[in-house]
Motif scaffolding. Structure first.
Motif, mmCIF file in Angstrom:
data_model
loop_
_atom_site.group_PDB
_atom_site.id
_atom_site.type_symbol
_atom_site.label_atom_id
_atom_site.label_comp_id
_atom_site.label_asym_id
_atom_site.label_seq_id
_atom_site.Cartn_x
_atom_site.Cartn_y
_atom_site.Cartn_z
ATOM 1 N N SER A 80 -9.504 -0.209 -5.247
ATOM 2 C CA SER A 80 -9.154 -1.294 -6.156
ATOM 3 C C SER A 80 -7.638 -1.343 -6.313
ATOM 4 O O SER A 80 -7.049 -0.460 -6.939
ATOM 5 C CB SER A 80 -9.835 -1.061 -7.519
ATOM 6 O OG SER A 80 -9.446 -2.051 -8.437
ATOM 7 N N VAL A 81 -7.011 -2.356 -5.738
ATOM 8 C CA VAL A 81 -5.551 -2.404 -5.767
ATOM 9 C C VAL A 81 -5.044 -2.992 -7.084
ATOM 10 O O VAL A 81 -5.751 -3.724 -7.779
ATOM 11 C CB VAL A 81 -4.989 -3.221 -4.578
ATOM 12 C CG1 VAL A 81 -5.310 -2.536 -3.273
ATOM 13 C CG2 VAL A 81 -5.490 -4.660 -4.602
ATOM 14 N N GLN A 82 -3.813 -2.637 -7.379
ATOM 15 C CA GLN A 82 -3.142 -3.143 -8.571
ATOM 16 C C GLN A 82 -1.894 -3.906 -8.146
ATOM 17 O O GLN A 82 -1.362 -3.702 -7.039
ATOM 18 C CB GLN A 82 -2.750 -1.975 -9.482
ATOM 19 C CG GLN A 82 -3.928 -1.137 -9.945
ATOM 20 C CD GLN A 82 -3.473 0.105 -10.694
ATOM 21 O OE1 GLN A 82 -2.573 0.805 -10.267
ATOM 22 N NE2 GLN A 82 -4.107 0.362 -11.818
ATOM 23 N N TRP A 83 -1.392 -4.725 -9.067
ATOM 24 C CA TRP A 83 -0.195 -5.501 -8.778
ATOM 25 C C TRP A 83 0.956 -4.582 -8.367
ATOM 26 O O TRP A 83 1.749 -4.906 -7.478
ATOM 27 C CB TRP A 83 0.175 -6.305 -10.025
ATOM 28 C CG TRP A 83 1.428 -7.102 -9.867
ATOM 29 C CD1 TRP A 83 1.569 -8.312 -9.251
ATOM 30 C CD2 TRP A 83 2.734 -6.730 -10.334
ATOM 31 N NE1 TRP A 83 2.876 -8.730 -9.306
ATOM 32 C CE2 TRP A 83 3.610 -7.775 -9.972
ATOM 33 C CE3 TRP A 83 3.235 -5.634 -11.019
ATOM 34 C CZ2 TRP A 83 4.964 -7.748 -10.274
ATOM 35 C CZ3 TRP A 83 4.583 -5.596 -11.328
ATOM 36 C CH2 TRP A 83 5.443 -6.653 -10.951
ATOM 37 N N SER A 84 1.011 -3.402 -8.958
ATOM 38 C CA SER A 84 2.089 -2.457 -8.678
ATOM 39 C C SER A 84 1.992 -1.834 -7.283
ATOM 40 O O SER A 84 2.902 -1.109 -6.868
ATOM 41 C CB SER A 84 2.102 -1.343 -9.730
ATOM 42 O OG SER A 84 0.850 -0.680 -9.757
ATOM 43 N N ASP A 85 0.916 -2.095 -6.568
ATOM 44 C CA ASP A 85 0.798 -1.611 -5.188
ATOM 45 C C ASP A 85 1.520 -2.513 -4.199
ATOM 46 O O ASP A 85 1.567 -2.201 -3.001
ATOM 47 C CB ASP A 85 -0.677 -1.498 -4.787
ATOM 48 C CG ASP A 85 -1.413 -0.419 -5.560
ATOM 49 O OD1 ASP A 85 -2.603 -0.623 -5.868
ATOM 50 O OD2 ASP A 85 -0.790 0.617 -5.861
ATOM 51 N N THR A 86 2.056 -3.615 -4.665
ATOM 52 C CA THR A 86 2.839 -4.493 -3.796
ATOM 53 C C THR A 86 3.992 -3.706 -3.201
ATOM 54 O O THR A 86 4.839 -3.168 -3.924
ATOM 55 C CB THR A 86 3.378 -5.697 -4.596
ATOM 56 O OG1 THR A 86 2.284 -6.498 -5.029
ATOM 57 C CG2 THR A 86 4.326 -6.532 -3.746
ATOM 58 N N ALA A 87 3.999 -3.621 -1.866
ATOM 59 C CA ALA A 87 4.978 -2.766 -1.192
ATOM 60 C C ALA A 87 4.800 -2.903 0.315
ATOM 61 O O ALA A 87 3.913 -3.604 0.796
ATOM 62 C CB ALA A 87 4.789 -1.306 -1.596
ATOM 63 N N GLU A 88 5.666 -2.195 1.046
ATOM 64 C CA GLU A 88 5.546 -2.081 2.501
ATOM 65 C C GLU A 88 4.942 -0.711 2.784
ATOM 66 O O GLU A 88 5.372 0.298 2.206
ATOM 67 C CB GLU A 88 6.930 -2.182 3.137
ATOM 68 C CG GLU A 88 6.955 -2.429 4.618
ATOM 69 C CD GLU A 88 6.987 -3.912 4.982
ATOM 70 O OE1 GLU A 88 7.307 -4.740 4.114
ATOM 71 O OE2 GLU A 88 6.696 -4.217 6.150
ATOM 72 N N TYR A 89 3.956 -0.669 3.670
ATOM 73 C CA TYR A 89 3.258 0.577 3.982
ATOM 74 C C TYR A 89 3.482 0.923 5.450
ATOM 75 O O TYR A 89 3.277 0.080 6.340
ATOM 76 C CB TYR A 89 1.761 0.454 3.688
ATOM 77 C CG TYR A 89 1.491 0.334 2.206
ATOM 78 C CD1 TYR A 89 1.608 -0.891 1.557
ATOM 79 C CD2 TYR A 89 1.144 1.455 1.451
ATOM 80 C CE1 TYR A 89 1.400 -0.995 0.189
ATOM 81 C CE2 TYR A 89 0.922 1.357 0.081
ATOM 82 C CZ TYR A 89 1.063 0.128 -0.535
ATOM 83 O OH TYR A 89 0.852 0.029 -1.896
ATOM 84 N N PHE A 90 3.892 2.164 5.677
ATOM 85 C CA PHE A 90 4.199 2.610 7.027
ATOM 86 C C PHE A 90 3.312 3.792 7.406
ATOM 87 O O PHE A 90 3.237 4.783 6.670
ATOM 88 C CB PHE A 90 5.659 3.068 7.135
ATOM 89 C CG PHE A 90 6.659 1.959 6.985
ATOM 90 C CD1 PHE A 90 7.169 1.639 5.739
ATOM 91 C CD2 PHE A 90 7.090 1.250 8.087
ATOM 92 C CE1 PHE A 90 8.099 0.621 5.580
ATOM 93 C CE2 PHE A 90 8.024 0.223 7.943
ATOM 94 C CZ PHE A 90 8.519 -0.081 6.691
ATOM 95 N N CYS A 91 2.695 3.687 8.550
ATOM 96 C CA CYS A 91 1.990 4.804 9.148
ATOM 97 C C CYS A 91 2.982 5.548 10.050
ATOM 98 O O CYS A 91 3.829 4.907 10.695
ATOM 99 C CB CYS A 91 0.806 4.271 9.963
ATOM 100 S SG CYS A 91 -0.181 5.530 10.751
ATOM 101 N N ALA A 92 2.906 6.858 10.085
ATOM 102 C CA ALA A 92 3.817 7.622 10.934
ATOM 103 C C ALA A 92 3.074 8.781 11.569
ATOM 104 O O ALA A 92 2.132 9.342 10.991
ATOM 105 C CB ALA A 92 5.005 8.147 10.113
ATOM 106 N N VAL A 93 3.498 9.112 12.759
ATOM 107 C CA VAL A 93 2.898 10.189 13.524
ATOM 108 C C VAL A 93 4.005 11.138 13.977
ATOM 109 O O VAL A 93 5.024 10.697 14.488
ATOM 110 C CB VAL A 93 2.147 9.626 14.748
ATOM 111 C CG1 VAL A 93 1.670 10.758 15.640
ATOM 112 C CG2 VAL A 93 0.992 8.753 14.318
ATOM 113 N N ASN A 94 3.748 12.413 13.786
ATOM 114 C CA ASN A 94 4.638 13.408 14.380
ATOM 115 C C ASN A 94 3.896 13.957 15.590
ATOM 116 O O ASN A 94 2.933 14.709 15.446
ATOM 117 C CB ASN A 94 4.976 14.498 13.380
ATOM 118 C CG ASN A 94 5.998 15.465 13.943
ATOM 119 O OD1 ASN A 94 6.550 15.253 15.020
ATOM 120 N ND2 ASN A 94 6.244 16.533 13.238
ATOM 121 N N ALA A 95 4.316 13.492 16.744
ATOM 122 C CA ALA A 95 3.609 13.833 17.965
ATOM 123 C C ALA A 95 4.003 15.217 18.445
ATOM 124 O O ALA A 95 5.173 15.550 18.530
ATOM 125 C CB ALA A 95 3.928 12.799 19.041
#
Lengths: 116, 111
Positions: A80-95
């Motif tokens: 359940s998302v909230q207004w405050s979750d507005t943001a940029e989301y980045f996935c990252a991998v350390n290979a």
């Protein structure tokens, strides 16, 4: 070459909606997996990470992610998302972290906008 | 205490100038990084330093040079600035391949 794909570039949801952001990586060896969040005008900060063990990991603010090795995926979820979750989301991998190359690869990011 | 700090926060300069951005971490981490984030929020790793040794050097122009006087500092020097260098530059640090801690960013504008 290793790569990280985030399929959703822009996501718009209403408050209380459920969220799932996709992340796939291309690397056959051992990986460390991360989700970072960047709130408007701020720097990146860690949401959660997976190194080993239980493939379902829980992070801050009610986020969780599931590592599915067979699908090379590490999708981020929130019931359940909230207004405050507005943001940029980045996935990252350390290979290949064991080798010591510390090669961090970030996905292109998903911009989430939550409507109040 | 700020874990990863960068100075300056904003940098406005003319094309052709040389500028530096400083980064310091007080977390005792052994690896530091520089990232460039463009207007579309794409995050590109530029350099990383581990124990004063450059271990990743992505295909960035040689006008960009990282300088690490010690484990706690990784500065970024840019020669002959170009319009395309305008972006937000983030410094980060970590213990080997673990979580990265990011600085507040430096917004560089080249006129």
């Amino acid at each position: 070459a290793q790569s990280v794909s985030q399929h959703n570039h822009h996501v718009i949801l209403s408050e209380a909606a459920s969220l799932e952001l996709g992340c796939n990586y291309s690397y056959g060896g051992t990986v460390n997996l991360f989700w970072y969040v960047q709130y408007p005008g701020q720097h990146l900060q860690l949401l959660l990470k997976y190194f080993s063990g239980d493939p379902l990991v829980k992070g801050i603010k009610g986020f969780e992610a599931e590592f599915i090795k067979s699908k090379f995926s590490f999708n981020l979820r929130k019931p359940s998302v909230q207004w405050s979750d507005t943001a940029e989301y980045f996935c990252a991998v350390n290979a290949d972290p064991i080798s010591g190359t510390y090669k961090y690869i970030f996905g292109t990011g998903t911009r989430l906008k939550v409507l109040a | 205490d700020t874990a990863v700090s960068q100075t300056p926060k904003y940098l406005v300069t003319q094309m052709g100038n040389d500028k530096s951005i400083k980064c310091e971490q007080n977390l005792g981490h052994d690896t530091m990084y520089w990232y460039k984030q463009d207007s579309k929020k794409f995050l590109k790793i530029m350099f990383s330093y581990n124990n004063k040794e450059l271990i990743i050097n992505e295909t960035v122009p040689n006008r960009f040079s990282p300088k690490s006087p010690d484990k706690a500092h990784l500065n970024l020097h840019i020669n002959s600035l170009e319009l395309g260098d305008s972006a937000v530059y983030f410094c980060a640090s970590s213990i080997r391949g673990d979580t990265q801690y990011f600085g507040p960013g430096t917004r560089l504008t080249v006129l």
